[in-house]
Enzyme design. Structure first.
Site, PDB file in Angstrom:
ATOM      1  N   ASP A 205       1.287  -5.308   8.600  1.00  0.00           N
ATOM      2  CA  ASP A 205       0.283  -4.387   8.260  1.00  0.00           C
ATOM      3  C   ASP A 205      -0.965  -5.291   7.943  1.00  0.00           C
ATOM      4  OD1 ASP A 205      -1.910  -2.860   7.257  1.00  0.00           O
ATOM      5  OD2 ASP A 205      -0.574  -1.719   5.932  1.00  0.00           O
TER       6      ASP A 205
ATOM      7  N   PHE B 164       0.588  -1.153   0.123  1.00  0.00           N
ATOM      8  CA  PHE B 164      -0.067   0.023  -0.017  1.00  0.00           C
ATOM      9  C   PHE B 164       0.902   1.263   0.257  1.00  0.00           C
ATOM     10  CE2 PHE B 164      -2.859   3.001   2.154  1.00  0.00           C
ATOM     11  CZ  PHE B 164      -4.005   2.959   1.233  1.00  0.00           C
TER      12      PHE B 164
ATOM     13  N   LYS C   1     -12.204  -0.467   8.522  1.00  0.00           N
ATOM     14  CA  LYS C   1     -12.697  -1.499   7.363  1.00  0.00           C
ATOM     15  C   LYS C   1     -13.737  -2.513   8.093  1.00  0.00           C
ATOM     16  CE  LYS C   1      -8.302  -0.944   5.071  1.00  0.00           C
ATOM     17  NZ  LYS C   1      -8.614   0.192   3.989  1.00  0.00           N
TER      18      LYS C   1
HETATM   19  C1  PLP Z   1      -2.584  -1.625   3.631  1.00  0.00           C
HETATM   20  C2  PLP Z   1      -3.192  -0.557   4.106  1.00  0.00           C
HETATM   21  N1  PLP Z   1      -2.329   0.315   4.883  1.00  0.00           N
HETATM   22  C3  PLP Z   1      -2.570   1.596   5.502  1.00  0.00           C
HETATM   23  C4  PLP Z   1      -3.685   2.166   5.260  1.00  0.00           C
HETATM   24  C5  PLP Z   1      -4.217   3.494   5.432  1.00  0.00           C
HETATM   25  O1  PLP Z   1      -3.566   4.150   6.400  1.00  0.00           O
HETATM   26  P1  PLP Z   1      -4.142   5.371   7.161  1.00  0.00           P
HETATM   27  O2  PLP Z   1      -5.242   4.504   8.209  1.00  0.00           O
HETATM   28  O3  PLP Z   1      -3.204   5.731   8.078  1.00  0.00           O
HETATM   29  O4  PLP Z   1      -5.025   6.107   6.261  1.00  0.00           O
HETATM   30  C6  PLP Z   1      -4.648   1.496   4.128  1.00  0.00           C
HETATM   31  C7  PLP Z   1      -5.994   2.040   3.594  1.00  0.00           C
HETATM   32  O5  PLP Z   1      -6.918   1.598   3.089  1.00  0.00           O
HETATM   33  C8  PLP Z   1      -4.366   0.061   3.905  1.00  0.00           C
HETATM   34  O6  PLP Z   1      -5.048  -0.646   2.998  1.00  0.00           O
END
Ligand code: PLP
Length: 400
Positions: free
Chosen positions: A201, A124, A227
């Site tokens: 993550d 991401f 989510k």
């Molecule tokens: C894999 C992943 N990491 C991080 C994030 C987003 O980070 P944040 O919550 O800081 O916007 C997302 C958002 O869709 C994501 O899919």
């Protein structure tokens, strides 16, 4: 497809959970719960009570009543119900991005004699950008993995890039585009064999499949709550730091909330001996309260039952799409995918826009992907059937 959707819904043991969400929109199918989950009715009530009774009546006294402890207390609930994490290792704070930043510095500091951070080029954007900025700040080098979109990061691919310079590896358990589920225990063991630490993550896996961080001896993990945890837009994220790292771990946004004594107003900083040391400043209490409701709903249904429904929903979606001859980039083996199914089409943006105009909400990902997010507690099989039917009709009129 042999089984009609109403038959699948009537034999779904989790079907009743759909009524626990606010579903008063005019949509035919909401297939974007992997970006923003629906609102649990319990959260509507809890936030109203929080505003009128806790914030409204208790005012500043609320901090001492319970709010000060919420980041760790709700972190522990997330840890126990969703992460396979014993108490004292999970905390709710800030955004996923801020927490990745903190964890990258924390992780790199555990391997001061090594200078490489490994991440996949399919990761991401926020993860990739933060890895680049933290590597630059610490004088480290980024080593990029180049996985196939569908296979994602495998033991073979990662194994070939690890070495005695590897300090930190950053991976997603479920890929945000293809929905591929990678082998968290095997990849974690591989990283450890190379003498490095891993940051996972969990944004697209938390709440839809069983996770066992302690058992896999994961070092650090992070994930969002808006989510599949249904905690609302911008709700705070969680962070996990394994017990064995806690005594030594340092982080770059050490503030008064990470200090040993929050209210001592001390001249010098001393880090809290607990997971609180990963906090920074005043947390969003309304946000954490919403996380607590989201987690409790998942705990009530049970992650194993949720995973079983998720597999059934994704299998049904794939069957419908296969019948229509639509190209997929999601693995067909249920053990290798999370809870969204992704279609590839040259005209993906236009198809997604036209689907939304007809009341079926998917999400579009540049340049040619449409994700269908299947949130097991709130998505019905009938909704999937209606949404996929609209996708197929719209795609039939689109450019190939
Ligand atoms: C894999 C992943 N990491 C991080 C994030 C987003 O980070 P944040 O919550 O800081 O916007 C997302 C958002 O869709 C994501 O899919």
């Amino acid at each position: 497809v042999t089984t009609p959707p109403d038959v699948l819904d009537s034999s779904d043991p989790l079907a009743a959970f759909r009524d626990r969400f606010v579903v008063d929109d005019d949509l035919v199918a909401y297939l974007d719960g992997n970006s923003l989950g629906r609102v649990p009715k319990a959260t509507v009530e809890r936030l109203a009570t929080f505003v009128s009774e806790e914030w409204g009546s208790r005012l500043i006294r609320g901090w001492e009543d319970s709010w000060v402890d919420l980041p760790v207390a709700v972190g522990d609930e997330v840890g126990a119900a969703l992460l396979g994490a014993a108490a004292g290792q999970t905390v709710i704070a800030d955004s996923t991005s801020v927490n990745i930043y903190k964890l990258l510095h924390a992780a790199a500091a555990t391997r001061p004699d090594r200078d490489e951070i490994v991440i996949d080029a399919t990761n991401f954007p926020t993860d990739r950008y933060l890895v680049e900025s933290v590597a630059a700040a610490r004088g480290m080098t980024v080593r990029w993995l180049e996985p196939d979109l569908v296979d994602n990061v495998t033991v073979e691919l990662l194994g070939a890039e690890l070495g005695d310079r590897t300090a930190v590896v950053v991976l997603c358990q479920v890929d945000y585009r293809s929905g591929t589920l990678v082998d968290l225990p095997a990849l974690t063991a591989l990283v450890h064999d190379a003498g490095a630490v891993v940051v996972w993550d969990l944004c697209h896996s938390v709440g839809v499949l069983p996770i066992a961080l302690d058992a896999a001896q994961v070092d650090f993990a992070v994930g969002c709550t808006y989510k599949y945890l249904n905690s609302g837009p911008g709700s705070p994220a969680f962070m996990y730091v394994a017990d064995r790292h806690l005594a030594e771990v340092t982080q770059p946004i050490a503030g008064w909330w990470s200090a040993a004594d929050l209210f001592a107003m001390s001249d010098t900083y001393e880090a809290a001996p607990t997971i609180r040391r990963m906090l920074s400043g005043t947390p969003s209490v309304a946000g954490i309260v919403a996380v607590q409701e989201g987690v409790r709903l998942i705990a009530e249904a049970g992650v194993d039952a949720i995973r079983a429904k998720s597999e059934a929903l994704t299998a049904y979606t794939i069957e419908l799409l296969d019948d229509a001859g639509v190209e997929l980039v999601t693995p067909r083996d249920a053990d290798l995918r999370g809870s969204h199914v992704t279609v590839r089409h040259l005209d993906a943006r236009r198809i997604a826009d036209q689907m939304i105009a007809r009341g079926a909400v998917p999400d579009f990902r540049e340049p040619d992907l449409i994700r269908l997010g299947l949130s097991p507690l709130s998505t019905s099989f009938a909704e999937v059937e209606a949404g996929v039917r609209i996708l197929v009709e719209v795609a039939a009129g689109a450019r190939r």
